[in-house]
Design an enzyme around this catalytic site. Structure first.
Site, short mmCIF file in Angstrom:
data_model
loop_
_atom_site.label_atom_id
_atom_site.label_comp_id
_atom_site.label_asym_id
_atom_site.label_seq_id
_atom_site.Cartn_x
_atom_site.Cartn_y
_atom_site.Cartn_z
N PRO A 12 0.82 -1.23 0.00
CA PRO A 12 0.00 0.00 0.00
C PRO A 12 0.84 1.27 0.00
CG PRO A 12 -0.67 -1.49 1.79
CD PRO A 12 0.59 -2.06 1.20
N GLY A 13 2.01 1.25 0.68
CA GLY A 13 2.88 2.43 0.71
C GLY A 13 3.35 2.79 -0.68
N LYS A 14 3.76 1.75 -1.42
CA LYS A 14 4.26 1.97 -2.78
C LYS A 14 3.14 2.39 -3.72
CE LYS A 14 7.83 -1.39 -3.65
NZ LYS A 14 8.01 -2.51 -4.56
N ASP A 71 10.63 -2.72 -8.87
CA ASP A 71 11.36 -3.48 -7.87
C ASP A 71 12.41 -2.55 -7.33
OD1 ASP A 71 11.49 -6.02 -6.49
OD2 ASP A 71 13.53 -6.11 -7.25
N SER A 72 12.50 -2.50 -6.03
CA SER A 72 13.37 -1.51 -5.44
C SER A 72 14.02 -2.08 -4.20
CB SER A 72 12.55 -0.28 -5.08
OG SER A 72 11.44 -0.66 -4.29
N PHE A 152 7.55 4.53 4.44
CA PHE A 152 7.43 3.11 4.76
C PHE A 152 8.83 2.50 4.72
CE2 PHE A 152 8.21 1.10 0.60
CZ PHE A 152 8.10 2.20 -0.23
N TYR A 154 12.41 1.33 5.01
CA TYR A 154 13.62 1.84 5.67
C TYR A 154 13.65 3.37 5.76
CZ TYR A 154 15.23 -2.95 4.82
OH TYR A 154 15.34 -4.32 4.81
N ASP A 155 12.55 4.04 5.42
CA ASP A 155 12.54 5.51 5.39
C ASP A 155 13.09 6.18 6.66
OD1 ASP A 155 11.71 5.70 2.82
OD2 ASP A 155 9.64 6.24 3.26
N ARG A 181 12.34 6.18 -6.54
CA ARG A 181 11.09 5.86 -7.22
C ARG A 181 10.56 7.07 -7.99
NH1 ARG A 181 9.17 4.00 -3.26
NH2 ARG A 181 10.00 1.93 -3.56
#
Ligand code: IMP
Length: 198
Positions: A12-14, A71-72, A152, A154-155, A181
């Site tokens: 959901p964060g992405k 993909d990140s 979200f 590792y922020d 991103r």
């Protein structure tokens, strides 16, 4: 430009970040969930680009719509580029975001080399077989303690020296302006605009 794409993510964060950025470029997205698609794509690739393409192609095949996947991950110099493609699974299944970044801080305890970067690969697959790709990167360091509640993953521990803040201390707009991103999606949106004009 107003086109409908499936955003191949269950995070959901992405989804929130990506739909906000893509909306600025006139790209309307729906989630697999909204379409009732429950395909779980295994990230078996060894690179971000490979994994993004695997996800985009699988969701495109399942939905019959063009699909965008990303993909990140976080690459930490002192961990030889890790956790990298394993960022979401770092420390094993039992950990949540806080557990993962706490493990990362513990792994770097006493380590003065804190350089790290986020990488994001975007892939888009069209039902006819065409594909588009784009990449973005954001350099920073791993903080010594978590700061900020935003974002979200590792922020809270990803520190951006030029802003003297972690990603977790930035607003969504501030983060997107400099994030891996945000950069990948901006590059992707330009490629998509060119592709759709053809
Ligand atoms: P995937 O791209 O869904 O395989 O997972 C990427 C993982 O990398 C996420 O679950 C996060 O742990 C981490 N990650 C990727 N982008 C970000 C970001 O912008 N902020 C914080 N963590 C991120």
């Amino acid at each position: 430009m107003s086109e409908k794409f499936v955003l191949a993510s269950h995070n959901p964060g992405k989804i929130k970040e990506m739909s906000a950025i893509l909306a600025r470029f006139g790209v309307e997205v729906v989630s697999p969930k909204e379409l009732g698609i429950t395909v779980d794509v295994e990230e078996t690739g060894t690179t971000f680009a490979e994994n993004a393409m695997l996800k985009a192609k699988a969701i495109c095949a399942a939905s019959g719509l063009p699909a965008i996947a990303d993909d990140s991950g976080l690459c930490v110099d002192a961990l030889n580029g890790g956790p990298g493609v394993y960022s979401a699974r770092y420390g094993g299944e039992g950990l949540d975001d806080k557990g993962r970044y706490t493990l990362l801080l513990n792994s770097l305890r006493g380590q003065t080399t804190r350089a790290a970067h986020f990488t994001c690969s975007i892939a888009c697959a069209f039902p006819g077989g065409d594909t588009l790709t784009a990449e973005g990167r954001c350099d920073g360091t791993i903080a010594f303690a978590p700061m900020g509640e935003g974002g979200f993953g590792y922020d809270p521990v990803f520190f951006v020296p030029s802003l003297a803040k972690t990603f977790g201390q930035l607003t969504a707009e501030e983060k997107s302006a400099i994030s891996h991103r945000g950069k990948a999606l901006a590059a992707f949106s330009e490629k998509l605009a060119t592709y759709l004009r053809k």
